[in-house]
Design a protein around this motif. Structure first.
Motif, short mmCIF file in Angstrom:
data_model
loop_
_atom_site.label_atom_id
_atom_site.label_comp_id
_atom_site.label_asym_id
_atom_site.label_seq_id
_atom_site.Cartn_x
_atom_site.Cartn_y
_atom_site.Cartn_z
N TYR A 80 -7.12 -16.37 13.16
CA TYR A 80 -7.08 -14.91 13.31
C TYR A 80 -6.27 -14.23 12.23
O TYR A 80 -5.21 -14.74 11.83
CB TYR A 80 -6.48 -14.54 14.68
N ASP A 81 -6.75 -13.06 11.79
CA ASP A 81 -6.04 -12.18 10.87
C ASP A 81 -5.96 -10.80 11.53
O ASP A 81 -7.00 -10.24 11.89
CB ASP A 81 -6.78 -12.07 9.53
N TRP A 82 -4.75 -10.28 11.67
CA TRP A 82 -4.51 -9.02 12.39
C TRP A 82 -4.13 -7.92 11.42
O TRP A 82 -3.39 -8.14 10.47
CB TRP A 82 -3.37 -9.21 13.39
N ASP A 83 -4.59 -6.71 11.70
CA ASP A 83 -4.19 -5.51 10.98
C ASP A 83 -3.61 -4.54 12.00
O ASP A 83 -4.27 -3.57 12.42
CB ASP A 83 -5.39 -4.91 10.24
N GLY A 84 -2.41 -4.85 12.47
CA GLY A 84 -1.75 -4.02 13.50
C GLY A 84 -2.65 -3.86 14.71
O GLY A 84 -3.23 -4.82 15.19
N ASP A 85 -2.76 -2.62 15.18
CA ASP A 85 -3.66 -2.31 16.31
C ASP A 85 -4.98 -1.74 15.82
O ASP A 85 -5.77 -1.24 16.62
CB ASP A 85 -3.00 -1.32 17.28
N ALA A 86 -5.24 -1.82 14.50
CA ALA A 86 -6.46 -1.24 13.94
C ALA A 86 -7.62 -2.22 13.87
O ALA A 86 -8.77 -1.82 14.02
CB ALA A 86 -6.18 -0.68 12.55
N ALA A 87 -7.32 -3.52 13.65
CA ALA A 87 -8.41 -4.48 13.46
C ALA A 87 -7.91 -5.90 13.65
O ALA A 87 -6.72 -6.19 13.45
CB ALA A 87 -9.03 -4.33 12.08
N VAL A 88 -8.83 -6.76 14.00
CA VAL A 88 -8.59 -8.20 14.03
C VAL A 88 -9.88 -8.87 13.58
O VAL A 88 -10.98 -8.41 13.91
CB VAL A 88 -8.15 -8.71 15.43
N PRO B 2 -6.11 3.91 25.21
CA PRO B 2 -5.58 3.99 23.84
C PRO B 2 -5.80 2.69 23.07
O PRO B 2 -5.90 1.61 23.65
CB PRO B 2 -4.08 4.25 24.04
N ARG B 3 -5.82 2.82 21.76
CA ARG B 3 -6.07 1.68 20.87
C ARG B 3 -5.08 0.53 21.12
O ARG B 3 -5.48 -0.63 21.15
CB ARG B 3 -6.00 2.16 19.42
N ALA B 4 -3.80 0.83 21.31
CA ALA B 4 -2.81 -0.23 21.54
C ALA B 4 -3.11 -1.02 22.82
O ALA B 4 -2.92 -2.24 22.87
CB ALA B 4 -1.40 0.36 21.61
N ALA B 5 -3.62 -0.35 23.85
CA ALA B 5 -3.96 -1.04 25.10
C ALA B 5 -5.16 -1.96 24.89
O ALA B 5 -5.20 -3.06 25.45
CB ALA B 5 -4.26 -0.02 26.20
N VAL B 6 -6.12 -1.53 24.09
CA VAL B 6 -7.29 -2.36 23.81
C VAL B 6 -6.86 -3.59 23.02
O VAL B 6 -7.22 -4.72 23.36
CB VAL B 6 -8.36 -1.56 23.03
N MET B 7 -6.04 -3.40 21.99
CA MET B 7 -5.61 -4.54 21.17
C MET B 7 -4.72 -5.48 21.98
O MET B 7 -4.77 -6.70 21.78
CB MET B 7 -4.88 -4.07 19.91
N TYR C 249 -12.96 -7.11 15.55
CA TYR C 249 -12.95 -5.80 16.19
C TYR C 249 -12.30 -4.82 15.23
O TYR C 249 -11.25 -5.11 14.66
CB TYR C 249 -12.12 -5.80 17.47
N LEU C 250 -12.91 -3.66 15.10
CA LEU C 250 -12.32 -2.53 14.40
C LEU C 250 -12.12 -1.46 15.46
O LEU C 250 -13.08 -1.08 16.16
CB LEU C 250 -13.25 -2.03 13.29
N LEU C 251 -10.88 -0.97 15.60
CA LEU C 251 -10.55 -0.01 16.65
C LEU C 251 -10.15 1.32 16.01
O LEU C 251 -9.34 1.35 15.08
CB LEU C 251 -9.39 -0.53 17.50
N ALA C 252 -10.69 2.41 16.53
CA ALA C 252 -10.38 3.75 16.01
C ALA C 252 -10.07 4.68 17.18
O ALA C 252 -10.79 4.71 18.17
CB ALA C 252 -11.55 4.29 15.20
N ASP C 253 -8.96 5.44 17.05
CA ASP C 253 -8.59 6.42 18.07
C ASP C 253 -9.62 7.55 18.12
O ASP C 253 -10.05 8.04 17.09
CB ASP C 253 -7.22 7.03 17.75
N GLN C 254 -10.00 7.93 19.34
CA GLN C 254 -10.94 9.02 19.56
C GLN C 254 -10.51 9.83 20.78
O GLN C 254 -10.93 9.54 21.89
CB GLN C 254 -12.36 8.48 19.78
#
Length: 144
Positions: free
Chosen positions: A59-67, A5-10, A85-90
């Motif tokens: 660093y600039d963070w956008d929740g679990d969606a991007a850094v 999941p995206r949260a685990a990656v971030m 990194y840009l993270l998208a749920d799939q």
């Protein structure tokens, strides 16, 4: 694609203290400042063969969606660095888009530089996340 999941990656991306365990060129990652519970400035000591340096990234963070990061304090070899990194749920996995540009004070052929930019953390991140989630080897390639 990373089989987690995206949260685990971030969470892996944000765990700078663990970078020396999985990002082979990183010798030390020291958090210098935090905002909203995540690192805002990190000092890295890098040993990537011909490139050995110490530098600070902001660093600039956008929740679990991007850094996104930028070079806040250059080192003796690294003169510019921007990435993210840009993270998208799939469907239970995470599509990752990794960007990194690095400029050095020493000459390096373009092909070698691009290969190093791609592999510095991109492949290592996938391996680290999937080994921690017990899903190693079940995902495809990361997209760039």
């Amino acid at each position: 694609m990373i089989a987690a999941p995206r949260a685990a990656v971030m969470a892996v991306i944000a765990d700078f203290a663990a970078y020396p365990q999985w990002a082979s060129a990183v010798r030390v990652a020291e958090v210098l400042g935090q905002e909203d519970g995540r690192a805002s400035r990190v000092r890295f000591t890098l040993d990537a063969g011909v490139v050995k340096d110490t530098y600070v990234l902001g660093y600039d963070w956008d929740g679990d969606a991007a850094v996104h990061w930028h070079l806040a304090e250059p080192g003796s070899v690294i003169s510019a660095m921007n990435g993210g990194y840009l993270l998208a749920d799939q469907s239970g996995a995470t599509e990752t888009t990794y960007e990194l540009s690095v400029d050095l004070k020493i000459p390096m052929p373009g092909l070698l530089k691009r290969r190093a930019e791609k592999t510095i953390i991109d492949t290592a991140l996938k391996n680290r996340v999937e080994s921690r989630s017990g899903a190693a080897g079940t995902g495809g390639e990361d997209s760039t």
